[in-house]
Design a protein around this motif. Structure first.
Motif, PDB file in Angstrom:
ATOM      1  N   PHE A  64       0.507  -1.142   0.407  1.00  0.00           N
ATOM      2  CA  PHE A  64      -0.050  -0.133   0.140  1.00  0.00           C
ATOM      3  C   PHE A  64       1.147   0.988  -0.127  1.00  0.00           C
ATOM      4  CE2 PHE A  64      -2.991  -3.046   1.898  1.00  0.00           C
ATOM      5  CZ  PHE A  64      -3.959  -2.365   1.027  1.00  0.00           C
ATOM      6  N   LYS A  65       0.563   2.576  -0.217  1.00  0.00           N
ATOM      7  CA  LYS A  65       1.299   4.260  -0.119  1.00  0.00           C
ATOM      8  C   LYS A  65      -0.232   4.428   0.268  1.00  0.00           C
ATOM      9  CE  LYS A  65      -1.044   4.587  -5.378  1.00  0.00           C
ATOM     10  NZ  LYS A  65      -1.297   3.991  -6.291  1.00  0.00           N
ATOM     11  N   GLN A  66       0.840   5.898   0.762  1.00  0.00           N
ATOM     12  CA  GLN A  66       0.142   6.537   1.521  1.00  0.00           C
ATOM     13  C   GLN A  66      -1.291   6.967   0.495  1.00  0.00           C
ATOM     14  OE1 GLN A  66       0.578   8.110   4.591  1.00  0.00           O
ATOM     15  NE2 GLN A  66      -1.613   8.968   5.124  1.00  0.00           N
ATOM     16  N   ALA A  67      -2.488   6.818   1.458  1.00  0.00           N
ATOM     17  CA  ALA A  67      -4.157   7.587   0.574  1.00  0.00           C
ATOM     18  C   ALA A  67      -4.914   7.224   1.792  1.00  0.00           C
ATOM     19  CB  ALA A  67      -4.515   5.468   0.255  1.00  0.00           C
ATOM     20  N   GLU A  68      -5.487   8.332   1.234  1.00  0.00           N
ATOM     21  CA  GLU A  68      -6.935   8.482   1.878  1.00  0.00           C
ATOM     22  C   GLU A  68      -8.167   8.035   1.071  1.00  0.00           C
ATOM     23  OE1 GLU A  68      -7.117  12.486   3.960  1.00  0.00           O
ATOM     24  OE2 GLU A  68      -5.334  12.038   5.232  1.00  0.00           O
ATOM     25  N   PHE A  69      -9.730   7.983   1.417  1.00  0.00           N
ATOM     26  CA  PHE A  69     -10.319   7.749   0.438  1.00  0.00           C
ATOM     27  C   PHE A  69     -11.717   7.291   1.503  1.00  0.00           C
ATOM     28  CE2 PHE A  69      -8.033   4.263   0.094  1.00  0.00           C
ATOM     29  CZ  PHE A  69      -9.045   3.048  -0.159  1.00  0.00           C
ATOM     30  N   ALA A  70     -12.695   7.458   0.608  1.00  0.00           N
ATOM     31  CA  ALA A  70     -13.804   7.248   1.240  1.00  0.00           C
ATOM     32  C   ALA A  70     -14.993   6.010   0.407  1.00  0.00           C
ATOM     33  CB  ALA A  70     -14.991   7.722   1.474  1.00  0.00           C
ATOM     34  N   LEU A  71     -15.454   4.831   1.189  1.00  0.00           N
ATOM     35  CA  LEU A  71     -15.890   4.325   0.274  1.00  0.00           C
ATOM     36  C   LEU A  71     -17.761   4.215   0.492  1.00  0.00           C
ATOM     37  CD1 LEU A  71     -14.777   0.290   1.290  1.00  0.00           C
ATOM     38  CD2 LEU A  71     -13.664   1.891  -0.474  1.00  0.00           C
ATOM     39  N   PRO A  72     -18.141   4.533  -0.821  1.00  0.00           N
ATOM     40  CA  PRO A  72     -19.908   4.174  -0.446  1.00  0.00           C
ATOM     41  C   PRO A  72     -20.478   3.482   1.257  1.00  0.00           C
ATOM     42  CG  PRO A  72     -19.470   4.389  -2.545  1.00  0.00           C
ATOM     43  CD  PRO A  72     -17.732   3.975  -2.083  1.00  0.00           C
ATOM     44  N   GLY A  73     -21.447   3.685   1.433  1.00  0.00           N
ATOM     45  CA  GLY A  73     -22.117   3.190   3.098  1.00  0.00           C
ATOM     46  C   GLY A  73     -22.764   2.436   2.116  1.00  0.00           C
ATOM     47  N   ASP A  74     -23.389   2.344   0.938  1.00  0.00           N
ATOM     48  CA  ASP A  74     -24.722   1.035   1.227  1.00  0.00           C
ATOM     49  C   ASP A  74     -23.336   0.398  -0.444  1.00  0.00           C
ATOM     50  OD1 ASP A  74     -23.617   2.840  -1.586  1.00  0.00           O
ATOM     51  OD2 ASP A  74     -25.810   3.281  -2.313  1.00  0.00           O
ATOM     52  N   PHE A  75     -22.473   0.312  -0.186  1.00  0.00           N
ATOM     53  CA  PHE A  75     -21.587  -0.342  -1.151  1.00  0.00           C
ATOM     54  C   PHE A  75     -20.674  -1.474   0.468  1.00  0.00           C
ATOM     55  CE2 PHE A  75     -16.568  -0.796  -2.239  1.00  0.00           C
ATOM     56  CZ  PHE A  75     -17.038  -2.455  -2.973  1.00  0.00           C
ATOM     57  N   PHE A  76     -20.527  -0.820   0.798  1.00  0.00           N
ATOM     58  CA  PHE A  76     -19.722  -0.899   2.170  1.00  0.00           C
ATOM     59  C   PHE A  76     -20.343  -2.037   3.110  1.00  0.00           C
ATOM     60  CE2 PHE A  76     -17.762  -1.195   6.216  1.00  0.00           C
ATOM     61  CZ  PHE A  76     -16.700  -1.438   6.825  1.00  0.00           C
ATOM     62  N   SER A  77     -21.503  -1.296   3.735  1.00  0.00           N
ATOM     63  CA  SER A  77     -21.964  -2.232   4.044  1.00  0.00           C
ATOM     64  C   SER A  77     -23.045  -3.767   3.308  1.00  0.00           C
ATOM     65  CB  SER A  77     -23.964  -1.277   4.370  1.00  0.00           C
ATOM     66  OG  SER A  77     -23.500  -0.541   5.160  1.00  0.00           O
ATOM     67  N   GLN A  78     -23.541  -3.181   2.156  1.00  0.00           N
ATOM     68  CA  GLN A  78     -23.916  -4.930   1.477  1.00  0.00           C
ATOM     69  C   GLN A  78     -22.713  -5.851   1.007  1.00  0.00           C
ATOM     70  OE1 GLN A  78     -27.231  -5.222   0.840  1.00  0.00           O
ATOM     71  NE2 GLN A  78     -27.553  -3.670   1.624  1.00  0.00           N
ATOM     72  N   SER A  79     -21.476  -5.312   1.061  1.00  0.00           N
ATOM     73  CA  SER A  79     -20.044  -5.989   1.203  1.00  0.00           C
ATOM     74  C   SER A  79     -20.240  -6.886   2.586  1.00  0.00           C
ATOM     75  CB  SER A  79     -18.841  -5.809   0.751  1.00  0.00           C
ATOM     76  OG  SER A  79     -19.291  -4.442  -0.607  1.00  0.00           O
ATOM     77  N   ILE A  80     -20.329  -6.432   3.456  1.00  0.00           N
ATOM     78  CA  ILE A  80     -19.908  -6.804   4.868  1.00  0.00           C
ATOM     79  C   ILE A  80     -21.444  -7.492   5.215  1.00  0.00           C
ATOM     80  CG2 ILE A  80     -20.841  -6.379   7.318  1.00  0.00           C
ATOM     81  CD1 ILE A  80     -17.940  -5.257   6.772  1.00  0.00           C
ATOM     82  N   LYS A  81     -22.227  -7.546   4.893  1.00  0.00           N
ATOM     83  CA  LYS A  81     -23.445  -8.326   5.016  1.00  0.00           C
ATOM     84  C   LYS A  81     -22.915  -9.875   3.593  1.00  0.00           C
ATOM     85  CE  LYS A  81     -27.137  -4.803   6.246  1.00  0.00           C
ATOM     86  NZ  LYS A  81     -28.437  -4.265   5.314  1.00  0.00           N
ATOM     87  N   SER A  82     -22.788  -9.823   2.649  1.00  0.00           N
ATOM     88  CA  SER A  82     -22.698 -11.084   1.813  1.00  0.00           C
ATOM     89  C   SER A  82     -21.089 -12.135   2.560  1.00  0.00           C
ATOM     90  CB  SER A  82     -22.329 -10.195   0.236  1.00  0.00           C
ATOM     91  OG  SER A  82     -20.707  -9.429   0.420  1.00  0.00           O
TER      92      SER A  82
END
Length: 434
Positions: A64-82
């Motif tokens: 990894f390199k130094q980074a800052e970003f965000a993942l959309p809430g629905d994308f993140f939530s559904q990924s966790i659920k799956s």
């Protein structure tokens, strides 16, 4: 591409984070800060002011390199659920981590991809065709940056994890409740249940450096963090209605609406009309036996008479008669009292009792509104009853009930020759200070 991985053992923490997300708010996303210098990945998600911050160490050999970003809430939530659904379909010894594939361009991570397992939807008959979920990354949310800085400035107090385990157990035993507060200075636990305040002493040999208040959801968060950390201490901060709980791995901040009003409320001290030790099992057995008679079953109420420091129970005050005297001792009121109660309510108190002993303390109280209650305690040291039911006073019918009792004694004592001389009496062990 680089793979951003959430290990199986951390899925519960991230699932708790998704529960704080609110799709109607601007911070409906999960921010990610990758810091090779600090050898850590920081995740921040939730909805202001309820946030979770999770620190995940970077594994050796990462790219990894130094980074800052965000993942959309629905994308993140559904990924966790799956992934959780997939693991539930598998054995405990064969489970998946959550993996995001990150695509970079010009030194920035611009896209995240998650490929779902077909096991996440076992009802579908297409195991060869897996779902692909691909979203562009977002800028890190300013609220998340502010929260991360605020946590650093928060006045956190370290508390021994063992002490928090004990307090958690006390809170669990006091459920259900709206609020519970542990006050080390007063050595007192304040509890609000059904809008009413009660108190009991703090457990012995426990110590916390600040008054701490919880509701049921925050208690669940605390119990999860206790279970998941190996740290000997957990840090707590309470500012108004905001509570922050922090371990080396995770920080959770939650708002507790109505907490300020709870602090201001004073426990009501109802008047005690009667207090005595009773043979609880005999009382329950007598009332339950009434349900075997059709006529009585149609009218599920009974009467309790306190007379001459004795307890007498009858199904009615006229007509057919079902009655029995119940062993009772240590009455703290010399007056005669008659009460009417719902037999089902009394029988249901047995579901709350946490001991198999026959004797309990029965306290009959009256509050400022004139409402009366039977309150049942395991012993005289307990500050909160294990069960409490509403009753009605029947003062106009006391003489009728006393005559019924006299008739009962006349009838039963004449047939008392079959009772062994070794008949058990109530012992006052645990009730000596009444």
């Amino acid at each position: 591409m680089s793979n951003l991985i959430i290990p199986t053992e951390k899925l519960d923490s991230f699932a708790a984070m998704t529960k704080q997300l609110n799709s109607t708010k601007s911070d409906y996303c999960v921010s990610v800060i990758i810091s090779p210098k600090d050898k850590a990945i920081t995740w921040i998600g939730g909805s202001s002011p309820d946030y979770t911050l999770i620190t995940q160490p970077l594994t050796k050999g990462h790219r990894f390199k130094q980074a800052e970003f965000a993942l959309p809430g629905d994308f993140f939530s559904q990924s966790i659920k799956s992934v959780i659904a997939t693991n539930q379909a598998l054995s405990k010894h064969n489970s998946y981590a959550l993996q995001f594939k990150l695509k970079s361009s010009k030194g920035c991570y611009i896209q995240a991809t998650h490929i779902e397992s077909s096991l996440s939807q076992p009802e579908l008959m297409q195991p060869r065709y897996r779902a692909l979920r691909q979203f562009a990354t977002l800028p890190i949310h300013k609220n998340h940056i502010e929260y991360m800085e605020a946590v650093k400035q928060r006045a956190l107090h370290e508390v021994l994890t063992t002490d928090l385990k004990q307090l958690s157990k006390e809170a669990e035993e006091s459920t259900p409740f709206e609020y519970i507060q542990f006050d080390d200075r007063e050595q007192e636990i304040r509890i609000q249940r059904a809008g009413k305040i009660t108190t009991k002493p703090m457990p012995e040999n426990s110590s916390i450096p600040l008054p701490m208040a919880l509701n049921q959801p925050v208690l669940a968060q605390l119990q999860r963090l206790i279970k998941q950390t190996d740290s000997p201490t957990i840090s707590i901060a309470q500012e108004g209605e905001i509570v922050t709980i922090s371990t080396p791995e995770e920080t959770v901040t939650s708002s507790i609406a109505g907490l300020i009003d709870f602090y201001k409320r004073v426990p009501e001290k109802p008047m005690v009309e009667v207090a005595l030790v009773i043979d609880y099992l005999s009382l329950i057995a007598e009332v339950r036996s009434h349900q075997k008679y059709i006529e009585i079953k149609k009218n599920p109420e009974a009467f309790m008479l306190v007379h001459n420091s004795e307890l007498f129970v009858t199904a009615g005050l006229s007509g057919n008669n079902l009655c029995r005297q119940i062993f009772g001792q240590a009455v703290k009121n010399n007056e005669d009292h008659l009460y009417r109660f719902d037999t089902k309510d009394l029988i249901d108190t047995g579901k709350c009792r946490k001991t198999n002993g026959s004797q309990v303390k029965l306290v009959i109280t009256q509050n400022k509104k004139g409402e009366r209650f039977f309150e049942f305690y395991i012993n005289s040291k307990e500050a909160l009853p294990f069960a409490k039911i509403s009753i009605e006073a029947e003062s106009n019918n006391i003489e009728t009930a006393i005559q019924l009792k006299r008739d009962y004694l006349t009838e039963t004592q004449a047939e008392n020759t079959d009772i062994p001389q070794t008949e058990k009496q109530l012992e006052l062990y645990g009730f000596e200070d009444m």
